[in-house]
Design a protein around this motif. Structure first.
Motif: not given
Length: 161
Positions: A38-44, A47-50, A145-161
């Motif tokens: 879903q992110v691949a449809q709207v992001a650069s 961002v998708v590669a990271r 929890p492991q996926l939340q920690e790793q992917m969640g951190g990257m999504i927060r960084e990419l989205g500026g949350f």
């Protein structure tokens, strides 16, 4: 029986695999794949590669614990809610539009067909923030929890949350 016409977005999620997910590792793989698609449809492209790199690294460390029935049911609802907020665009992703030299109506080659970088590849769609926000919600509701920690951190960084 539901068809893709009766259930919008059914062609974008591997529902058969989600329904059959019995282990945390399987559910995490489906959640991560859904988010990246879903992110691949709207992001650069950057961002998708990271995000895809972080998702694949997170999957290597995913636990192989068995899922409970309530966790599987909650995951189904969470994925359905996430798909509801995502743009209803078909694959291949329309952003940046147009994605290539053909079948666009003007004559002649695409301006950057000679190897120059497409400037639209560096820009995300205005919808990107909403999809990233929904991805965080999906991770919180269905991810380990492991996926939340790793992917969640990257999504927060990419989205500026």
């Amino acid at each position: 029986m539901w068809t893709q016409d009766d259930f919008p977005g059914a062609d974008k999620v591997p529902w058969q695999l989600l329904i059959r997910a019995r282990f945390v590792k399987e559910l995490d793989a489906l959640v991560a794949t859904t988010i990246v698609n879903q992110v691949a449809q709207v992001a650069s492209a950057d961002v998708v590669a990271r995000l895809a790199t972080v998702a694949s690294e997170a999957m290597r460390a995913a636990p192989a614990d068995k899922l409970s029935r309530t966790a599987r049911t909650e995951a189904l609802v969470a994925v359905a809610d996430f798909i509801d907020i995502c743009p209803p665009w078909p694959w291949p992703r329309p952003w940046p539009w147009p994605p290539g030299p053909w079948p666009w109506p003007w004559p002649g080659p695409w301006p950057w067909a000679d190897g120059r970088e497409n400037p639209l590849e560096k820009v995300g769609s205005p919808y990107e923030g909403l999809v990233l926000e929904g991805a965080l919600d999906l991770l919180g509701r269905a991810g380990s929890p492991q996926l939340q920690e790793q992917m969640g951190g990257m999504i927060r960084e990419l989205g500026g949350f």
